[in-house]
Design a protein around this motif. Structure first.
Motif, PDB file in Angstrom:
ATOM      1  N   LEU A 330       0.879  -1.130  -0.133  1.00 30.15           N
ATOM      2  CA  LEU A 330      -0.099   0.049   0.067  1.00 30.15           C
ATOM      3  C   LEU A 330       0.866   1.192  -0.137  1.00 30.15           C
ATOM      4  O   LEU A 330       1.687   1.313   0.809  1.00 30.15           O
ATOM      5  N   THR A 331       0.591   2.320  -0.795  1.00 23.93           N
ATOM      6  CA  THR A 331       1.163   3.594  -0.740  1.00 23.93           C
ATOM      7  C   THR A 331       0.546   4.215  -0.120  1.00 23.93           C
ATOM      8  O   THR A 331      -0.374   5.250  -0.199  1.00 23.93           O
ATOM      9  N   VAL A 332       0.698   4.116   1.371  1.00 19.95           N
ATOM     10  CA  VAL A 332       0.233   4.863   2.410  1.00 19.95           C
ATOM     11  C   VAL A 332       1.304   5.728   3.244  1.00 19.95           C
ATOM     12  O   VAL A 332       2.497   5.065   3.233  1.00 19.95           O
ATOM     13  N   ASP A 333       1.133   6.798   4.010  1.00 18.27           N
ATOM     14  CA  ASP A 333       2.183   7.239   4.969  1.00 18.27           C
ATOM     15  C   ASP A 333       1.524   8.331   5.788  1.00 18.27           C
ATOM     16  O   ASP A 333       0.311   8.496   5.763  1.00 18.27           O
ATOM     17  N   ARG A 334       2.404   9.077   6.850  1.00 19.64           N
ATOM     18  CA  ARG A 334       1.826   9.955   7.516  1.00 19.64           C
ATOM     19  C   ARG A 334       2.126  11.220   6.818  1.00 19.64           C
ATOM     20  O   ARG A 334       2.696  11.238   5.592  1.00 19.64           O
ATOM     21  N   PRO A 335       1.154  12.179   7.200  1.00 15.11           N
ATOM     22  CA  PRO A 335       1.276  13.410   6.465  1.00 15.11           C
ATOM     23  C   PRO A 335       2.465  14.153   6.339  1.00 15.11           C
ATOM     24  O   PRO A 335       3.206  13.992   7.603  1.00 15.11           O
ATOM     25  N   SER A 336       2.975  14.937   5.334  1.00 12.55           N
ATOM     26  CA  SER A 336       4.230  15.488   5.457  1.00 12.55           C
ATOM     27  C   SER A 336       3.910  16.895   6.132  1.00 12.55           C
ATOM     28  O   SER A 336       5.221  17.455   6.645  1.00 12.55           O
ATOM     29  N   ASN A 337       2.998  17.382   6.225  1.00  9.89           N
ATOM     30  CA  ASN A 337       2.673  18.736   7.045  1.00  9.89           C
ATOM     31  C   ASN A 337       2.423  18.522   8.421  1.00  9.89           C
ATOM     32  O   ASN A 337       1.381  18.070   8.783  1.00  9.89           O
ATOM     33  N   ARG A 338       3.136  19.154   9.461  1.00  9.26           N
ATOM     34  CA  ARG A 338       2.911  19.159  10.784  1.00  9.26           C
ATOM     35  C   ARG A 338       2.277  20.567  11.198  1.00  9.26           C
ATOM     36  O   ARG A 338       2.281  21.605  10.467  1.00  9.26           O
ATOM     37  N   PRO A 339       1.306  20.593  12.396  1.00  6.62           N
ATOM     38  CA  PRO A 339       0.827  21.821  12.731  1.00  6.62           C
ATOM     39  C   PRO A 339       1.955  22.800  12.527  1.00  6.62           C
ATOM     40  O   PRO A 339       2.945  22.674  12.960  1.00  6.62           O
ATOM     41  N   LEU A 340       1.178  24.108  12.157  1.00  5.66           N
ATOM     42  CA  LEU A 340       2.162  25.175  12.266  1.00  5.66           C
ATOM     43  C   LEU A 340       2.773  25.578  13.656  1.00  5.66           C
ATOM     44  O   LEU A 340       3.913  25.874  13.502  1.00  5.66           O
ATOM     45  N   HIS A 341       2.101  25.343  14.491  1.00  2.89           N
ATOM     46  CA  HIS A 341       2.643  25.652  16.004  1.00  2.89           C
ATOM     47  C   HIS A 341       3.629  24.832  16.235  1.00  2.89           C
ATOM     48  O   HIS A 341       4.535  25.044  17.307  1.00  2.89           O
ATOM     49  N   THR A 347       7.754  28.448  17.359  1.00  2.78           N
ATOM     50  CA  THR A 347       8.209  28.297  18.735  1.00  2.78           C
ATOM     51  C   THR A 347       9.288  29.076  19.286  1.00  2.78           C
ATOM     52  O   THR A 347       9.779  29.174  20.305  1.00  2.78           O
ATOM     53  N   SER A 348       9.980  29.899  18.228  1.00  6.30           N
ATOM     54  CA  SER A 348      11.009  30.689  18.528  1.00  6.30           C
ATOM     55  C   SER A 348      11.018  31.901  17.600  1.00  6.30           C
ATOM     56  O   SER A 348      10.325  31.860  16.465  1.00  6.30           O
ATOM     57  N   ARG A 349      11.730  32.851  18.142  1.00  9.64           N
ATOM     58  CA  ARG A 349      11.972  34.082  17.155  1.00  9.64           C
ATOM     59  C   ARG A 349      13.386  34.099  16.738  1.00  9.64           C
ATOM     60  O   ARG A 349      13.725  35.089  15.771  1.00  9.64           O
ATOM     61  N   LYS A 350      14.193  33.258  16.720  1.00 14.06           N
ATOM     62  CA  LYS A 350      15.174  33.054  16.162  1.00 14.06           C
ATOM     63  C   LYS A 350      15.341  33.192  14.548  1.00 14.06           C
ATOM     64  O   LYS A 350      16.278  33.591  14.007  1.00 14.06           O
ATOM     65  N   LEU A 364       3.958  33.181  20.378  1.00 12.16           N
ATOM     66  CA  LEU A 364       4.746  31.785  20.260  1.00 12.16           C
ATOM     67  C   LEU A 364       4.046  30.756  20.945  1.00 12.16           C
ATOM     68  O   LEU A 364       3.151  31.133  21.870  1.00 12.16           O
ATOM     69  N   TYR A 365       4.114  29.570  20.562  1.00  8.09           N
ATOM     70  CA  TYR A 365       3.247  28.441  20.904  1.00  8.09           C
ATOM     71  C   TYR A 365       4.188  27.239  21.494  1.00  8.09           C
ATOM     72  O   TYR A 365       5.313  26.894  21.286  1.00  8.09           O
ATOM     73  N   ARG A 366       3.498  26.438  22.275  1.00  5.49           N
ATOM     74  CA  ARG A 366       3.956  25.256  23.030  1.00  5.49           C
ATOM     75  C   ARG A 366       3.339  24.062  22.592  1.00  5.49           C
ATOM     76  O   ARG A 366       2.064  24.234  22.612  1.00  5.49           O
ATOM     77  N   GLU A 367       3.739  22.851  22.678  1.00  6.80           N
ATOM     78  CA  GLU A 367       3.105  21.459  22.604  1.00  6.80           C
ATOM     79  C   GLU A 367       2.150  21.685  23.622  1.00  6.80           C
ATOM     80  O   GLU A 367       2.093  21.712  24.723  1.00  6.80           O
ATOM     81  N   GLY A 368       1.006  21.170  23.093  1.00  9.97           N
ATOM     82  CA  GLY A 368      -0.154  20.934  23.745  1.00  9.97           C
ATOM     83  C   GLY A 368      -1.142  22.001  23.831  1.00  9.97           C
ATOM     84  O   GLY A 368      -2.371  21.891  24.317  1.00  9.97           O
ATOM     85  N   GLU A 369      -0.733  23.215  23.277  1.00  6.02           N
ATOM     86  CA  GLU A 369      -1.647  24.373  23.277  1.00  6.02           C
ATOM     87  C   GLU A 369      -2.555  24.312  22.376  1.00  6.02           C
ATOM     88  O   GLU A 369      -3.789  25.139  22.453  1.00  6.02           O
ATOM     89  N   LEU A 370      -2.652  23.640  21.248  1.00 10.66           N
ATOM     90  CA  LEU A 370      -3.528  23.461  20.287  1.00 10.66           C
ATOM     91  C   LEU A 370      -3.844  21.998  19.999  1.00 10.66           C
ATOM     92  O   LEU A 370      -3.459  21.395  18.941  1.00 10.66           O
ATOM     93  N   PRO A 371      -4.806  21.397  20.862  1.00 13.82           N
ATOM     94  CA  PRO A 371      -4.755  20.218  20.973  1.00 13.82           C
ATOM     95  C   PRO A 371      -5.731  19.663  19.687  1.00 13.82           C
ATOM     96  O   PRO A 371      -5.474  18.232  19.320  1.00 13.82           O
ATOM     97  N   GLY A 372      -6.681  19.965  19.172  1.00 12.23           N
ATOM     98  CA  GLY A 372      -7.253  19.663  18.077  1.00 12.23           C
ATOM     99  C   GLY A 372      -6.462  19.276  16.893  1.00 12.23           C
ATOM    100  O   GLY A 372      -6.458  18.392  16.272  1.00 12.23           O
ATOM    101  N   ALA A 373      -5.675  20.232  16.669  1.00  9.39           N
ATOM    102  CA  ALA A 373      -4.409  20.284  15.421  1.00  9.39           C
ATOM    103  C   ALA A 373      -3.724  19.294  15.683  1.00  9.39           C
ATOM    104  O   ALA A 373      -3.299  18.243  15.002  1.00  9.39           O
ATOM    105  N   GLU A 374      -3.100  18.807  16.832  1.00 10.24           N
ATOM    106  CA  GLU A 374      -2.077  17.744  17.036  1.00 10.24           C
ATOM    107  C   GLU A 374      -2.929  16.580  17.055  1.00 10.24           C
ATOM    108  O   GLU A 374      -2.266  15.661  16.639  1.00 10.24           O
TER     109      GLU A 374
END
Length: 414
Positions: A330-341, A347-350, A364-374
């Motif tokens: 099967l040609t299946v995989d995980r999505p290539s795009n991660r949530p923007l946050h 996550t940084s201004r660098k 800026l954003y932290r893990e867990g802040e946007l749970p629906g997207a995650e």
């Protein structure tokens, strides 16, 4: 029980995928050859290819103003500028979207404010978006993820209440409908990408739609320099517009004109194929086919994402499930795009560009802040939608057999 291919058994899928989209029709090839023969490879004004393309798109979406662009990203830059986004303005963006949806805001020194998404469709969570509106919020941009229109009535109500401009990113949703009306005609400005494997694709390109003449003029002056800019301002006032050369190639315009002309017929075929995949996935433990609301259609289905529920397979990790499916062919995989946050830019201004001067602190954003997207990202399983533009019942049968084989052997994978 048949042995998993991962453990030395025979593969379930032996049928080749259909040819990938895009492919050129005979009329499109004839148009391209004519342009090559006449050396008509660029257009700074409004030549016949561009004029026909924009007219065809305007008729298809029932809007008065259309502008071709060099890419979907360029069209978004034009759109954000045209609806009045200025330095320091906040623009709400769903966290689950392609990074190009937000990138042009940095060019305008605006402040992107990420919001959560619905964990079932991946579309914007309007309740969370509303919580993030402040006195500096100027606009909101929405992406019709994988062709599923967002709640456009709810979006319009919220935008009117707070005086926000709305930009639709329809890059996944060519031909999709909301309550019978095609997306792209619900906002102050809408854009569609014409690149990569979009349902209308010239390899690269974009298009902007609007029913507002002032938005059209502002977008044109930013994105169309030289002769085209002079169509809205006299040469003495504006020789080259604002200088951004976002013209669409006549070659792309010619190809995409042909693809708009037969778009609904191709959508009918692709919808039939993917609804057939839906039926085959129904009832298989661990997987849910994409859910489509009753009052919308997905149009071109840019991507096909099933949702994985590890609890139904006693906690089998998705990555292990994918590994077994791939071994079965099967040609299946995980999505290539991660949530923007989750990206470093948020996550940084660098990584802020040197030219970026927003006039206010960017959140800026932290893990867990946007749970629906995650949650949505962590559950997504990508199927090869670019290949599923043609009838392929045997292949889909074998996909279903391969998935069931892995599900029945899931205990041997844990």
């Amino acid at each position: 029980m048949p042995k998993l291919a991962l453990h030395g058994g025979d593969r379930a899928v032996t049928t080749q995928l259909p040819r990938p989209w895009p492919h050129l029709s005979r009329p499109a090839r004839q148009r391209i050859n004519a342009l090559l023969d006449s050396a008509s490879l660029s257009d700074y004004a409004l030549g016949p290819e561009m004029a026909e393309f924009e007219e065809v798109v305007a008729d298809y979406h029932n809007v008065p103003y259309v502008l071709g662009a060099a890419s979907g990203t360029a069209a978004l830059h034009m759109a954000f500028h045209a609806v009045g986004v200025e330095p320091g303005d906040e623009v709400i963006v769903p966290s689950y979207s392609f990074h190009a949806t937000v990138a042009p805001l940095f060019l305008l020194s605006a402040v992107p404010v990420l919001c959560d998404v619905d964990p079932v469709t991946g579309n914007i969570d309007l309740t969370d978006a509303q919580r993030r509106i402040t006195g500096r919020t100027k606009a909101i941009v929405v992406t019709h993820m994988w062709g599923h229109p967002v709640d456009l009535d709810g979006l319009a109500t919220m935008a009117a209440r707070y005086g926000l401009s709305v930009v639709e990113d329809g890059s996944h949703a060519h031909g999709a409908r909301y309550r019978g009306k095609r997306v792209g005609a619900f906002s102050d400005a809408a854009i569609f990408s014409l690149g990569a494997r979009k349902m209308v694709s010239g390899g690269t390109g974009g298009v902007l739609l609007t029913s507002n003449e002032e938005v059209y003029r502002r977008a044109l002056l930013l994105g169309h320099c030289h002769e085209r800019a002079q169509l809205v301002l006299p040469p003495a006032d504006c020789t080259v517009g604002y200088g951004a050369n976002y013209h669409l190639s006549p070659l792309t315009a010619a190809v995409c004109t042909e693809q708009y002309l037969d778009l609904d017929q191709r959508i009918e075929v692709k919808t039939s194929v993917l609804e057939g995949l839906n039926r085959r996935l129904e009832g298989i433990p661990g997987l849910r086919p994409p859910s489509t609301a009753p009052d919308v259609t997905r149009g071109g289905w840019y991507g096909y994402k099933a949702l994985y529920d590890s609890a139904e397979l006693d906690g089998l990790p998705l990555d292990r499930f994918v590994e077994a499916l791939q071994a079965e062919g099967l040609t299946v995989d995980r999505p290539s795009n991660r949530p923007l946050h989750r990206l470093n830019m948020f996550t940084s201004r660098k990584l802020e560009p040197a030219y970026y001067q927003p006039g206010g602190e960017r959140p800026l954003y932290r893990e867990g802040e946007l749970p629906g997207a995650e949650s949505y990202y962590e559950a997504c399983l990508s199927f090869p939608a670019p290949h599923l533009h043609e009838t392929c019942d045997l292949l889909l049968d074998q996909y279903a057999e391969g998935i069931l084989k892995v599900v029945k052997n899931s205990g041997a994978l844990r």
